[in-house]
Design a protein around this motif. Sequence first.
Motif, PDB file in Angstrom:
ATOM      1  N   ARG A  43       0.773  -1.099  -0.001  1.00 56.03           N
ATOM      2  CA  ARG A  43      -0.118  -0.070   0.002  1.00 56.03           C
ATOM      3  C   ARG A  43       0.914   1.250  -0.051  1.00 56.03           C
ATOM      4  NH1 ARG A  43      -4.224  -0.255   4.270  1.00 56.03           N
ATOM      5  NH2 ARG A  43      -3.296   1.689   5.184  1.00 56.03           N
ATOM      6  N   GLU A  44       2.143   1.412   0.845  1.00 60.44           N
ATOM      7  CA  GLU A  44       2.884   2.415   0.907  1.00 60.44           C
ATOM      8  C   GLU A  44       3.375   2.676  -0.343  1.00 60.44           C
ATOM      9  OE1 GLU A  44       5.532   2.939   4.315  1.00 60.44           O
ATOM     10  OE2 GLU A  44       4.707   1.204   4.967  1.00 60.44           O
ATOM     11  N   CYS A  45       3.839   1.567  -1.236  1.00 61.83           N
ATOM     12  CA  CYS A  45       4.617   1.940  -2.429  1.00 61.83           C
ATOM     13  C   CYS A  45       3.636   2.559  -3.559  1.00 61.83           C
ATOM     14  CB  CYS A  45       5.232   0.506  -2.925  1.00 61.83           C
ATOM     15  SG  CYS A  45       6.800   0.276  -2.184  1.00 61.83           S
ATOM     16  N   ARG A  46       2.139   1.976  -3.357  1.00 57.73           N
ATOM     17  CA  ARG A  46       1.429   2.471  -4.199  1.00 57.73           C
ATOM     18  C   ARG A  46       1.152   4.333  -4.089  1.00 57.73           C
ATOM     19  NH1 ARG A  46      -3.453  -1.685  -3.435  1.00 57.73           N
ATOM     20  NH2 ARG A  46      -1.880  -3.127  -2.978  1.00 57.73           N
ATOM     21  N   ALA A  47       1.280   4.491  -2.910  1.00 54.69           N
ATOM     22  CA  ALA A  47       1.251   6.067  -2.612  1.00 54.69           C
ATOM     23  C   ALA A  47       2.514   6.598  -3.019  1.00 54.69           C
ATOM     24  CB  ALA A  47       1.163   6.224  -1.024  1.00 54.69           C
ATOM     25  N   ARG A  48       3.735   6.115  -2.933  1.00 62.21           N
ATOM     26  CA  ARG A  48       4.996   6.495  -3.238  1.00 62.21           C
ATOM     27  C   ARG A  48       5.168   6.598  -4.708  1.00 62.21           C
ATOM     28  NH1 ARG A  48       7.533   1.940   0.267  1.00 62.21           N
ATOM     29  NH2 ARG A  48       8.120   3.116   2.379  1.00 62.21           N
ATOM     30  N   TYR A  49       4.361   5.645  -5.489  1.00 67.37           N
ATOM     31  CA  TYR A  49       4.549   5.868  -6.881  1.00 67.37           C
ATOM     32  C   TYR A  49       3.943   7.118  -7.297  1.00 67.37           C
ATOM     33  CZ  TYR A  49       1.824   5.209 -11.150  1.00 67.37           C
ATOM     34  OH  TYR A  49       1.482   5.071 -12.544  1.00 67.37           O
TER      35      TYR A  49
END
Length: 420
Positions: free
Chosen positions: A192-198
């Motif tokens: 989930r965090e990476c989806r936001a980081r993207y």
Amino acid sequence: MLTQSPKGTRDIFGREMPLWHSVEAKMRALCDNFGIEEIRTPVFEHTELFLRSVGDTTDIVQKEMYTFDDKASRSITLKPEGTAGVARAYIEHGLFNNAQPTKLYYIQPTFRYENTQAGRQRQFTQFGIEMFGSYSPALDAEVISVAAQLIDELGIKDIELRINSLGCPECRAKYNKALREFIGSNIDGLCRECRARYEKNPLRVLDCKEEGCKKIIAGAPSIIDCLGDECREHFEKLKEILDSMGIKYTVDPMIVRGLDYYTRTVFEFVTTSIGAQSTVCGGGRYDNLIEECGGPKTGAVGFGLGMERLMLTLEAQNGQYDEKPYRDIFVGSMGEEGFVKAQAVVFELRKAGIMAESDTVGRSVKAQMKYANKIGAAYSMVLGGDEIASGKAVLKNMDTGEAEEVMLEGIVDKMKYIIG
Ligand code: ATP
Ligand code: MG
């Protein structure tokens, strides 16, 4: 609560201390040799400094900072890393007016609110180097060579230097585009965090520690393919200098580091002997940071090395540090008069640089001798009424049991002679 240190902190003492001292002494001697001066900056800084320098999309700023308001409602943060404070000092004291480069080091406590595990604490210690005032890859190589030499002198074998280039903001923009496309087509597999980081900072995805993300990231495009001519040349020259210095490395295009301020060179020293938290030292170039913080445009490079992880690596390799205790002499006593005299004799011996101990607990003579053995005393004597009256005492070699009569008056010279 009262008898337990806060989560993620630990006491360093006893058997561990000699190792810390010897490693710190090596670091200081090495820095002297490299012309790097020590700087001690405050443990806390204005929060704004870290927001500006470390970057507000980083894990450090988003999750890990110890931030609080002081009594006058200023926002204060305990240092989560060392570079920002040193950069602030470099500007504040106009160090850029001196002959460049400016070369500084520190050994200091660092604070991050993290999930604690082996090699990951909330208060840890960083040995760091910062060099300011040059854009040349020679400065990158010099910084790297400090860490390489330290590791060599400590005799650490299973550690590898990995280098990469993040280019300049222009190369980065080009890479971010390519990376976003790649991540976009793999988004379902990411945490989930990476989806936001993207969206905000796709580079951060490469730094994710989730296994699922790591697998996907392995197939990501390489930033090295996006470097412009100047950044590529810088990277090539760095490799050439490292080669000529005989410093081994591998190029790892997945290294991005957890801080936003890096430009061009980034590097890590990674060990295979301490499990998941395997990056002992990380650093890189940060050519825009000084200007970002209000100083003149200044090329700079640095690294931070985690002392605790370094100690874990050394222990994993060499086994537990187990130095035998040692004292030159134990001056025991019998009776009140002897007790008082022994304290004075020990003080005289200590003033002469001799490692002397006396009974300060009030033990029996037998218990005193047991204690003398425990602390590793090489010699011992016992002072009582007779010894004080005659001015003579028996000096015993604790190893061989040999004994000789010595003049109390000449005990300092005698011990100096024996110890050499
Ligand atoms: P990691 O990827 O392990 O979280 P990082 O990229 O956050 O590390 P840096 O900010 O580059 O680490 O810090 C430099 C060094 O400080 C690390 O290589 C590591 O040795 C040490 N370090 C970082 N965080 C911790 C921690 N919480 N506890 C102990 N040592 C740490
Ligand atoms: Mg981290």
